[in-house]
Design a protein around this motif. Sequence first.
Motif, PDB file in Angstrom:
ATOM      1  N   ASP A 147       0.717  -1.163   0.141  1.00  0.00           N
ATOM      2  CA  ASP A 147       0.071  -0.119   0.228  1.00  0.00           C
ATOM      3  C   ASP A 147       0.831   1.361   0.100  1.00  0.00           C
ATOM      4  O   ASP A 147       1.970   1.198   0.670  1.00  0.00           O
ATOM      5  CB  ASP A 147      -0.845  -0.054   1.143  1.00  0.00           C
ATOM      6  CG  ASP A 147      -1.922  -1.209   1.367  1.00  0.00           C
ATOM      7  OD1 ASP A 147      -2.417  -1.780   0.195  1.00  0.00           O
ATOM      8  OD2 ASP A 147      -2.203  -1.633   2.300  1.00  0.00           O
ATOM      9  N   PRO A 150      -3.407   6.039  -1.594  1.00  0.00           N
ATOM     10  CA  PRO A 150      -4.411   5.813  -2.091  1.00  0.00           C
ATOM     11  C   PRO A 150      -4.176   4.576  -3.056  1.00  0.00           C
ATOM     12  O   PRO A 150      -5.355   3.978  -3.514  1.00  0.00           O
ATOM     13  CB  PRO A 150      -5.102   6.970  -2.793  1.00  0.00           C
ATOM     14  CG  PRO A 150      -3.801   7.853  -3.498  1.00  0.00           C
ATOM     15  CD  PRO A 150      -2.907   7.449  -2.145  1.00  0.00           C
ATOM     16  N   TRP A 151      -3.160   4.279  -3.111  1.00  0.00           N
ATOM     17  CA  TRP A 151      -2.558   3.094  -4.103  1.00  0.00           C
ATOM     18  C   TRP A 151      -2.480   1.574  -3.427  1.00  0.00           C
ATOM     19  O   TRP A 151      -1.850   1.629  -2.353  1.00  0.00           O
ATOM     20  CB  TRP A 151      -1.348   3.437  -5.008  1.00  0.00           C
ATOM     21  CG  TRP A 151      -1.862   4.669  -6.240  1.00  0.00           C
ATOM     22  CD1 TRP A 151      -1.687   5.798  -5.822  1.00  0.00           C
ATOM     23  CD2 TRP A 151      -2.243   4.482  -7.450  1.00  0.00           C
ATOM     24  NE1 TRP A 151      -1.906   6.832  -6.854  1.00  0.00           N
ATOM     25  CE2 TRP A 151      -2.344   5.820  -7.776  1.00  0.00           C
ATOM     26  CE3 TRP A 151      -2.740   3.517  -8.268  1.00  0.00           C
ATOM     27  CZ2 TRP A 151      -2.597   6.109  -9.182  1.00  0.00           C
ATOM     28  CZ3 TRP A 151      -3.042   3.623  -9.466  1.00  0.00           C
ATOM     29  CH2 TRP A 151      -3.176   4.941  -9.935  1.00  0.00           C
ATOM     30  N   SER A 152      -2.829   0.549  -4.148  1.00  0.00           N
ATOM     31  CA  SER A 152      -2.455  -0.662  -3.591  1.00  0.00           C
ATOM     32  C   SER A 152      -2.000  -1.420  -4.726  1.00  0.00           C
ATOM     33  O   SER A 152      -2.606  -1.608  -5.702  1.00  0.00           O
ATOM     34  CB  SER A 152      -3.784  -1.012  -2.879  1.00  0.00           C
ATOM     35  OG  SER A 152      -3.923  -0.655  -1.616  1.00  0.00           O
ATOM     36  N   THR A 178      -4.843  -1.013  -7.580  1.00  0.00           N
ATOM     37  CA  THR A 178      -6.201  -0.175  -7.303  1.00  0.00           C
ATOM     38  C   THR A 178      -5.753   0.895  -6.739  1.00  0.00           C
ATOM     39  O   THR A 178      -4.807   1.139  -6.235  1.00  0.00           O
ATOM     40  CB  THR A 178      -7.042  -1.244  -6.277  1.00  0.00           C
ATOM     41  OG1 THR A 178      -6.441  -1.109  -5.145  1.00  0.00           O
ATOM     42  CG2 THR A 178      -7.477  -2.473  -6.818  1.00  0.00           C
ATOM     43  N   ARG A 179      -7.077   1.939  -6.806  1.00  0.00           N
ATOM     44  CA  ARG A 179      -6.484   3.263  -6.265  1.00  0.00           C
ATOM     45  C   ARG A 179      -8.095   3.578  -5.528  1.00  0.00           C
ATOM     46  O   ARG A 179      -9.235   3.615  -6.275  1.00  0.00           O
ATOM     47  CB  ARG A 179      -6.200   4.400  -7.390  1.00  0.00           C
ATOM     48  CG  ARG A 179      -6.307   5.720  -6.810  1.00  0.00           C
ATOM     49  CD  ARG A 179      -6.065   6.877  -7.773  1.00  0.00           C
ATOM     50  NE  ARG A 179      -6.291   8.108  -7.423  1.00  0.00           N
ATOM     51  CZ  ARG A 179      -5.340   8.724  -6.536  1.00  0.00           C
ATOM     52  NH1 ARG A 179      -4.068   8.250  -6.291  1.00  0.00           N
ATOM     53  NH2 ARG A 179      -5.492  10.048  -6.211  1.00  0.00           N
ATOM     54  N   GLN A 180      -7.907   4.121  -4.355  1.00  0.00           N
ATOM     55  CA  GLN A 180      -9.188   4.846  -3.851  1.00  0.00           C
ATOM     56  C   GLN A 180      -9.400   6.249  -4.158  1.00  0.00           C
ATOM     57  O   GLN A 180      -8.633   6.951  -3.902  1.00  0.00           O
ATOM     58  CB  GLN A 180      -8.890   4.684  -2.287  1.00  0.00           C
ATOM     59  CG  GLN A 180     -10.049   4.953  -1.284  1.00  0.00           C
ATOM     60  CD  GLN A 180     -11.118   3.831  -1.605  1.00  0.00           C
ATOM     61  OE1 GLN A 180     -10.706   2.654  -1.150  1.00  0.00           O
ATOM     62  NE2 GLN A 180     -12.431   3.896  -1.614  1.00  0.00           N
ATOM     63  N   SER A 183     -13.959   8.619  -1.231  1.00  0.00           N
ATOM     64  CA  SER A 183     -14.419   7.721   0.109  1.00  0.00           C
ATOM     65  C   SER A 183     -15.379   6.639  -0.385  1.00  0.00           C
ATOM     66  O   SER A 183     -15.672   5.488   0.234  1.00  0.00           O
ATOM     67  CB  SER A 183     -14.906   8.671   1.151  1.00  0.00           C
ATOM     68  OG  SER A 183     -15.998   9.454   0.409  1.00  0.00           O
ATOM     69  N   LEU A 186     -13.492   2.906  -5.254  1.00  0.00           N
ATOM     70  CA  LEU A 186     -12.055   2.154  -5.645  1.00  0.00           C
ATOM     71  C   LEU A 186     -12.203   1.557  -6.983  1.00  0.00           C
ATOM     72  O   LEU A 186     -13.260   1.020  -7.263  1.00  0.00           O
ATOM     73  CB  LEU A 186     -12.145   0.976  -4.526  1.00  0.00           C
ATOM     74  CG  LEU A 186     -10.683   0.203  -4.607  1.00  0.00           C
ATOM     75  CD1 LEU A 186     -10.080   0.044  -3.315  1.00  0.00           C
ATOM     76  CD2 LEU A 186     -10.714  -1.036  -5.413  1.00  0.00           C
ATOM     77  N   GLY A 188      -9.834  -0.345 -10.056  1.00  0.00           N
ATOM     78  CA  GLY A 188      -8.506  -1.083 -10.372  1.00  0.00           C
ATOM     79  C   GLY A 188      -8.530  -1.921 -11.700  1.00  0.00           C
ATOM     80  O   GLY A 188      -9.606  -2.229 -12.345  1.00  0.00           O
ATOM     81  N   GLY A 211     -14.245  -2.427  -9.784  1.00  0.00           N
ATOM     82  CA  GLY A 211     -14.641  -1.200  -8.726  1.00  0.00           C
ATOM     83  C   GLY A 211     -15.695  -1.794  -7.822  1.00  0.00           C
ATOM     84  O   GLY A 211     -16.142  -2.734  -7.856  1.00  0.00           O
TER      85      GLY A 211
END
Length: 248
Positions: A147, A150-152, A178-180, A183, A186, A188, A211
């Motif tokens: 992580d 906001p990225w994973s 993925t990116r958040q 809120s 998400l 990816g 998503g």
Amino acid sequence: MRFDGGARVALAWLLVLAAPSTALAGPPFLTDDPEPTETGHWEIYGPLVEVEGRGPDYGGATGVEINHGAAPDLQLTVGIPVAFAHDDAGQRWGMGDLEVSAKYRFYHDDAAGLSVAAFPGLTLPTASNGMGNGKVTALLPVWVQKDAGPWSAFGGGGYAINPGPGNRDYWTGGVAVTRQVSSQLLLGGEVDRQGTDSVGGRASTSLGLGGIWQLPAPFRLLASGGPTFVDGDGAAGFHAFVALGLDF
């Protein structure tokens, strides 16, 4: 590529028999991550629908997946599917093979944003109407996640034990980013690779976008999909997943 009637039937049954290994992945992606359900909490995906195929020849399952945070870093999962297949002969339905698995996160470093987990799973021969493998199958993967804000990025894979006439064991795995975005949202993308799971079969590569949309608590909507390419075959197939999630 064109299929005659016999080839269409064989393709449809192949898709149904392959469904249990797909279902062990993390919604909505084919690729899983090492994050377990929070201790004492539940994550339920249902109703869910997952399908793969090519044109009018497709197969998959609908049903429910139940995840429970049984202990710190330990998630227990049960999947209860109803399988379906469609080809020139029409639509067929039956109970799918029951899926059970346990995710154990054995490494977690918050400061580095790094996690690693094992997620072994079994499918049990509970299917009806010939819609399952008829044997106990297993998937033995390891998943890693990094992580950064906001990225994973997460991925990994493992070995699938796939007994039965005409079947063979194989390796499978993938990677996703993925990116958040907000809120509530998400997004990816992923690349997933599955080895040859049958005698005379071919390996395949799936690309996907997915998503998660946070609805009013405790609900969320999950969806993904994309093309699947079989080695040596220029005609792309497809895969898709959609589910309603409930967290409490």
